[in-house]
Design an enzyme around this catalytic site. Structure first.
Site: not given
Ligand code: NAP
Length: 312
Positions: A19, A42, A95
């Site tokens: 996101i 990280r 969120k």
């Molecule tokens: P994601 O792709 O997994 O990205 C989150 C990033 O946070 C990871 O790449 C990671 O980067 C970091 N991180 C830090 N602590 C972590 C942990 N314990 N476990 C996993 N990653 C960790 O997730 P995302 O889809 O972007 O979602 C993140 C938030 O945005 C969520 O709350 C989600 O509900 C919200 N969101 C997502 C979307 C969507 O379409 N995906 C849409 C709207 C909102 P590092 O490994 O570099 O630390």
């Protein structure tokens, strides 16, 4: 300085994942009120922007930060937000705003005591059809509400193991978007009556859920599925005494009875950052936890069925 002569907000972006890249970076690049001065992640960084492995190093870096925006998964975000608030930074939360109700209540108190802004964002509320839907519903009698949110976890959340762990919300990660819209546009509170969840063996969070709720006298059904292949469904239908309103595609398409469909370009994250800038300028927090409360209610009340193991 911005065009209006106000100071630009020096922002740190935390959690460079899907996101952050899909939405936050483009929205920040297009908004002249923000300077993205550093990131914390990280395993990832953004070209041309100083990067740190975690929020402690980000805060310790010499970036003269005003604010952070947290795009990490909800589990663990509390500690990041505490670190930012204690450092006197304004905080914008993706969120769901926290993993538990107690965490977000504690963050709101802490931000108030420290005199910084806390913003719990709900991006789906900024979808083009949501405000007009709320306006159209004013003064109408709500007879029934049907929420259907069915998407393919493998397509939209590839490899995101955290989403099925404790605090990951499972199918409520997308489902809370529907609840954020419904709590905004329905005039009466949404109260849970019955809930069912399907949790795959060995995981902590559900892949499917059904909720029976009411809002005023209207029954509200919520049907969530994370294993929907083929067409994806993010729909809210509201029967009223003046006909049925339909919000499709996550709130971006509005169909009012007897009218053509209304669509508009996606501005969700542009609006969120515009709102954050306004809140920072006014020194006011915006903390709405109603969607999270419904999810917590569902986790408290649901009958659970264990289903076959799931692998991404
Ligand atoms: P994601 O792709 O997994 O990205 C989150 C990033 O946070 C990871 O790449 C990671 O980067 C970091 N991180 C830090 N602590 C972590 C942990 N314990 N476990 C996993 N990653 C960790 O997730 P995302 O889809 O972007 O979602 C993140 C938030 O945005 C969520 O709350 C989600 O509900 C919200 N969101 C997502 C979307 C969507 O379409 N995906 C849409 C709207 C909102 P590092 O490994 O570099 O630390």
């Amino acid at each position: 300085m911005t065009e209006n002569g106000t100071q630009r907000i020096r922002l740190g972006l935390v959690g460079i994942g899907k996101i952050a890249r899909d939405q936050h970076l483009p929205a920040l690049a297009a908004d002249g009120r923000f300077d993205l001065v550093a990131t914390a992640s990280r395993n990832a960084s953004v070209d041309g922007v100083p990067g740190h492995p975690d929020i402690a190093a980000l805060i310790a870096g010499d970036h003269k930060l005003d604010a952070v925006s947290l795009c990490t998964p909800p589990e663990g975000r509390y500690e990041q937000a505490v670190a930012a608030i204690d450092a006197g930074l304004h905080v914008m939360l993706e969120k769901p705003p926290a993993a538990t109700i107690s965490e977000i209540a504690a963050l709101a108190d802490r931000a108030e005591a420290k005199g910084v802004v806390l913003f719990t964002t709900w991006h789906s509320r900024e979808a083009a059809g949501v405000e007009p839907a709320k306006a159209w519903l004013q003064g109408k009698q709500i007879l029934a509400v049907r929420i259907t949110w069915k998407e393919d976890i493998r397509r939209w959340h590839p490899g995101q193991e955290w989403i099925l762990a404790a605090g990951g919300f499972g199918v409520f990660d997308p489902g809370i978007n529907a609840l954020s819209i419904a709590t905004k546009i329905l005039p009466d509170p949404m109260l849970l009556q019955k809930a069912w969840m399907e949790v795959p063996e060995g995981r902590a969070s559900p892949l499917a859920a059904e909720l029976e709720m009411r809002s005023g006298t209207a029954p509200v059904t919520v049907s969530l599925d994370f294993l929907q292949t083929g067409p994806q469904t993010w729909d809210i239908e509201i029967d009223t005494d003046a006909g049925t309103l339909r919000l499709g595609l996550g709130g971006s398409v509005l169909q009012l009875p007897g009218e053509d469909e209304q669509k508009a370009p996606d501005q969700e994250y542009a609006r969120l950052y515009a709102r954050f800038a306004e809140l920072v300028a006014a020194g006011t927090s915006d903390v709405d936890i109603r969607p999270l409360q419904i999810v917590a209610d569902a986790f408290m009340m649901a009958e659970r069925r264990v289903t076959a193991p799931f692998a991404f």
